[in-house]
Design a protein around this motif. Sequence first.
Motif, PDB file in Angstrom:
ATOM      1  N   UNK A 141       0.858  -1.178   0.000  1.00  0.00           N
ATOM      2  CA  UNK A 141       0.000   0.000   0.000  1.00  0.00           C
ATOM      3  C   UNK A 141       0.893   1.227   0.000  1.00  0.00           C
ATOM      4  N   UNK A 142       0.725   2.101  -0.973  1.00  0.00           N
ATOM      5  CA  UNK A 142       1.583   3.276  -0.980  1.00  0.00           C
ATOM      6  C   UNK A 142       1.265   4.243  -2.091  1.00  0.00           C
ATOM      7  N   UNK A 143       2.070   5.295  -2.140  1.00  0.00           N
ATOM      8  CA  UNK A 143       1.881   6.320  -3.149  1.00  0.00           C
ATOM      9  C   UNK A 143       2.660   5.954  -4.407  1.00  0.00           C
ATOM     10  N   UNK A 144       2.333   6.630  -5.491  1.00  0.00           N
ATOM     11  CA  UNK A 144       3.069   6.488  -6.730  1.00  0.00           C
ATOM     12  C   UNK A 144       4.021   7.682  -6.821  1.00  0.00           C
ATOM     13  N   UNK A 145       5.307   7.434  -6.473  1.00  0.00           N
ATOM     14  CA  UNK A 145       6.268   8.543  -6.392  1.00  0.00           C
ATOM     15  C   UNK A 145       6.520   9.191  -7.751  1.00  0.00           C
ATOM     16  N   UNK A 146       6.474   8.364  -8.809  1.00  0.00           N
ATOM     17  CA  UNK A 146       6.666   8.890 -10.161  1.00  0.00           C
ATOM     18  C   UNK A 146       5.563   9.900 -10.472  1.00  0.00           C
ATOM     19  N   UNK A 147       4.331   9.501 -10.098  1.00  0.00           N
ATOM     20  CA  UNK A 147       3.201  10.386 -10.355  1.00  0.00           C
ATOM     21  C   UNK A 147       3.289  11.665  -9.514  1.00  0.00           C
ATOM     22  N   UNK A 148       3.813  11.533  -8.287  1.00  0.00           N
ATOM     23  CA  UNK A 148       4.008  12.733  -7.464  1.00  0.00           C
ATOM     24  C   UNK A 148       4.923  13.719  -8.191  1.00  0.00           C
ATOM     25  N   UNK A 149       5.995  13.189  -8.825  1.00  0.00           N
ATOM     26  CA  UNK A 149       6.909  14.039  -9.598  1.00  0.00           C
ATOM     27  C   UNK A 149       6.193  14.710 -10.753  1.00  0.00           C
ATOM     28  N   UNK A 150       5.349  13.934 -11.444  1.00  0.00           N
ATOM     29  CA  UNK A 150       4.594  14.492 -12.579  1.00  0.00           C
ATOM     30  C   UNK A 150       3.677  15.615 -12.119  1.00  0.00           C
ATOM     31  N   UNK A 151       3.002  15.390 -10.999  1.00  0.00           N
ATOM     32  CA  UNK A 151       2.061  16.405 -10.518  1.00  0.00           C
ATOM     33  C   UNK A 151       2.795  17.658 -10.057  1.00  0.00           C
ATOM     34  N   UNK A 152       3.986  17.456  -9.451  1.00  0.00           N
ATOM     35  CA  UNK A 152       4.802  18.615  -9.067  1.00  0.00           C
ATOM     36  C   UNK A 152       5.179  19.406 -10.310  1.00  0.00           C
ATOM     37  N   UNK A 153       5.489  18.681 -11.408  1.00  0.00           N
ATOM     38  CA  UNK A 153       5.838  19.354 -12.663  1.00  0.00           C
ATOM     39  C   UNK A 153       4.653  20.171 -13.172  1.00  0.00           C
ATOM     40  N   UNK A 169      20.520   7.353  -4.128  1.00  0.00           N
ATOM     41  CA  UNK A 169      20.391   5.912  -3.993  1.00  0.00           C
ATOM     42  C   UNK A 169      19.104   5.480  -3.324  1.00  0.00           C
ATOM     43  N   UNK A 170      18.019   6.195  -3.608  1.00  0.00           N
ATOM     44  CA  UNK A 170      16.757   5.944  -2.928  1.00  0.00           C
ATOM     45  C   UNK A 170      15.676   5.983  -4.002  1.00  0.00           C
ATOM     46  N   UNK A 171      14.774   5.018  -4.018  1.00  0.00           N
ATOM     47  CA  UNK A 171      13.815   4.980  -5.125  1.00  0.00           C
ATOM     48  C   UNK A 171      12.833   6.161  -5.069  1.00  0.00           C
ATOM     49  N   UNK A 172      12.640   6.733  -3.873  1.00  0.00           N
ATOM     50  CA  UNK A 172      11.771   7.911  -3.770  1.00  0.00           C
ATOM     51  C   UNK A 172      12.389   9.055  -4.582  1.00  0.00           C
ATOM     52  N   UNK A 173      13.689   9.260  -4.400  1.00  0.00           N
ATOM     53  CA  UNK A 173      14.409  10.300  -5.130  1.00  0.00           C
ATOM     54  C   UNK A 173      14.345  10.051  -6.640  1.00  0.00           C
ATOM     55  N   UNK A 174      14.694   8.840  -7.051  1.00  0.00           N
ATOM     56  CA  UNK A 174      14.741   8.531  -8.478  1.00  0.00           C
ATOM     57  C   UNK A 174      13.378   8.743  -9.128  1.00  0.00           C
ATOM     58  N   UNK A 175      12.325   8.233  -8.506  1.00  0.00           N
ATOM     59  CA  UNK A 175      10.996   8.325  -9.118  1.00  0.00           C
ATOM     60  C   UNK A 175      10.485   9.765  -9.146  1.00  0.00           C
ATOM     61  N   UNK A 176      10.685  10.494  -8.042  1.00  0.00           N
ATOM     62  CA  UNK A 176      10.201  11.877  -8.012  1.00  0.00           C
ATOM     63  C   UNK A 176      10.964  12.733  -9.027  1.00  0.00           C
ATOM     64  N   UNK A 177      12.230  12.407  -9.276  1.00  0.00           N
ATOM     65  CA  UNK A 177      13.013  13.151 -10.256  1.00  0.00           C
ATOM     66  C   UNK A 177      12.554  12.818 -11.671  1.00  0.00           C
ATOM     67  N   UNK A 178      12.418  11.530 -11.948  1.00  0.00           N
ATOM     68  CA  UNK A 178      12.084  11.093 -13.300  1.00  0.00           C
ATOM     69  C   UNK A 178      10.693  11.584 -13.700  1.00  0.00           C
ATOM     70  N   UNK A 214      12.145  23.052  -7.501  1.00  0.00           N
ATOM     71  CA  UNK A 214      11.357  21.860  -7.174  1.00  0.00           C
ATOM     72  C   UNK A 214      12.104  21.111  -6.076  1.00  0.00           C
ATOM     73  N   UNK A 215      11.518  21.047  -4.884  1.00  0.00           N
ATOM     74  CA  UNK A 215      12.141  20.343  -3.764  1.00  0.00           C
ATOM     75  C   UNK A 215      11.446  19.002  -3.603  1.00  0.00           C
ATOM     76  N   UNK A 216      12.230  17.928  -3.505  1.00  0.00           N
ATOM     77  CA  UNK A 216      11.621  16.598  -3.478  1.00  0.00           C
ATOM     78  C   UNK A 216      11.085  16.209  -2.105  1.00  0.00           C
ATOM     79  N   UNK A 217      11.234  17.079  -1.114  1.00  0.00           N
ATOM     80  CA  UNK A 217      10.424  16.946   0.100  1.00  0.00           C
ATOM     81  C   UNK A 217      10.240  18.320   0.739  1.00  0.00           C
ATOM     82  N   UNK A 218       9.338  18.398   1.701  1.00  0.00           N
ATOM     83  CA  UNK A 218       8.994  19.688   2.297  1.00  0.00           C
ATOM     84  C   UNK A 218      10.137  20.298   3.096  1.00  0.00           C
ATOM     85  N   UNK A 219      10.919  19.454   3.788  1.00  0.00           N
ATOM     86  CA  UNK A 219      11.996  19.980   4.618  1.00  0.00           C
ATOM     87  C   UNK A 219      12.982  20.793   3.783  1.00  0.00           C
TER      88      UNK A 219
END
Lengths: 354, 320
Positions: free
Chosen positions: A171-183, A204-213, A259-264
């Motif tokens: 159960x989780x979010x789609x990080x790739x889609x989060x990147x698209x929506x940020x775009x 080296x983290x899939x959250x980073x890779x997906x949100x970037x791509x 574009x910051x890949x997290x709020x912090x």
Amino acid sequence: MSRTSGLVAVALAALLATAACAKGEDSGETPAPAGSAGQQVVQSQGAAGPTCTLQSFGGQKFDLKKDVVGFSQSEKEANPFRIAETRSIKDEAAKLGIANLRVTNAQSQFSKQISDVQQLIAQGAKLLIIAPLNSDGWEPVLRQAAEKKVPIITIDRKINAQPCTDYLTFIGSDFYQQGERAADQMIQALGGQGEVAILLGAPGNNVTTDRTKGFKDRIQEKAPGITISFEQTGEFTREKGQQVTEQLIQSRPGTEGIYAENDEMALGAVTALKGAGKSPGQVKIVSVDGTRAAVQGIVDGWLSAVVESNPRFGPLAFSTTQKFLDGEGIPATVIISDQEYTTANAKESLGNAY
Amino acid sequence: MADLAVAPRAWGGRVRLLAWLQEYGVYVSVLALLLFNVVFTPHFLEVANFRTQLIQVAPVVITSLGMALVIGTEGIDLSVGSVMALASAVVVLYLGYGAPVAIVAALIAGAAVGAGGGALVAYVGVQPIVATLALLVGVRGLANVLVPQLTEFRNPTLITLGSRSVLGLPLVVIIAAALTVLVAFLVKRTTFGRQLVAVGGNRAASRLSGLPVRRVLVTVYLISGLLAAVAGVLATSRLQASDPTSLGLLMELSAITAVVVGGTPLTGGRVRVLGTVLGALLIQLLQATLIKHNLPQSWTQMVQAVIILAAVYAARGRRA
């Protein structure tokens, strides 16, 4: 020797006194109520794929309320996401009357998480909810769980293994889609033109890779007028986000969006912009997470938009388990639908932020 | 090979070159990096840029000064990053009493940790690397217990500490410069400074000649803890938030690098204050250069490794 113990004792006493008479600043803010605000909604259930039933999994029916249920958290509850995630599991368990919830925290050490989960299995856990630190390296745990037919639900990150045999579902979010929506939000904020910088997450983290791509693919496809001229890691921390942004705005004054890949990191960027004498909105910032401080940043005009990554897994994790126990089929992945915070809704949605 | 008589002279020349490099290598490197940036980095020759670099390097400089003193006694202090985190936690915990009290409390906490580590080294005889490794782990844990999550604050005094300028110079930079002068004075002009160098150079001889070896050691670690706490308070005020989970993480490595690159030998008996400051500046400039040219930051770590090895090699050649 007595002098030694004396010195050590004085040092210890000073440290303890530190904690004893502390008095913090009046924050004037009350923490969010745990209620049902911002509850997760399912977006897709992987409709095409096969589903998993209690029978096909080969498990035994158990009593969610009485049997041991284990939750293994990956990181220290030091950031809003992890705090909200653990609290959501605990709150929902309390609400449903789950008496034997055991919670462990791996403190960002993968070997500890493995032994944590092994301990939970040894304690007779009938259900495991795991927020995995890594996607790989789970074989020993999966083998032990499979022998006892303990269903595993992984939340927020995936495990690389076979659903319905090694684990029940993700159960989780789609990080790739989060990147698209940020775009999409960035394109809107900049009117499709301008120079954008990316504050990357930890390498080296899939959250980073997906949100970037997701972000880059969408920009390339929808807004050829936007150039991504800078991408540097802020390691998901506020301090790094601030330091990198300070270098960025000094040497690339033409930067119009961040574009910051997290709020912090976004909040670190805001501190840097304030320090450089910029005014709110001069540089458009879009980020991902949906923490209260960031959504407040939209209200204050510093951030343009925040794409939510919802950490409240409790209700969905337990309702999925209940369905499974009732004999219903469970899809291999349950993707949740994340919200968006923009200037249009930030003020009234502040209560949903975590 | 052809001319044997030349060999010793060439050897002597190489040793002299290495000695010179150890002495001045860090100055040359900083100068070279500055020149590179002036030529190739847009907007480098701007006041705002130098402000940014100096502000960012200030906490590293302050921590490195303490580290230089400790290394001067043939010791090492791995706890500095965690002490920064502890100071960050304590300062927000006490903010209810006002900024001055909170800052003093944070400095006391840092000095207490330093003195505790020093006592373990001087009186119990624990090796510095072990004693301060225990503190590295334990003190970070304590800081996390005190302030479990990032906590923002609004106290105007504490915020302006990190962002204020006096006569056009950032206050943070002035503090770092003043502490540098103070530590240089301590090393060069005081009895304590001479004792420190003597203890690092030959502990047995120092003890036999009646120097207060233990007191010197405890004081040195106390100063290191105190300076790390100062750095922690300044970093906290700049971030406008207390973040014990990530503040000061890996600072001990930056500080050790600055000291070693600055020409202070790990074998003790010598403290180079200005070299240490330049060492910190070198790391900062390196990071800034890579970020400004949008190159991966993992390169910084690799280049840093090369610089450390070069510095250690130069030091080895000198003794040969």
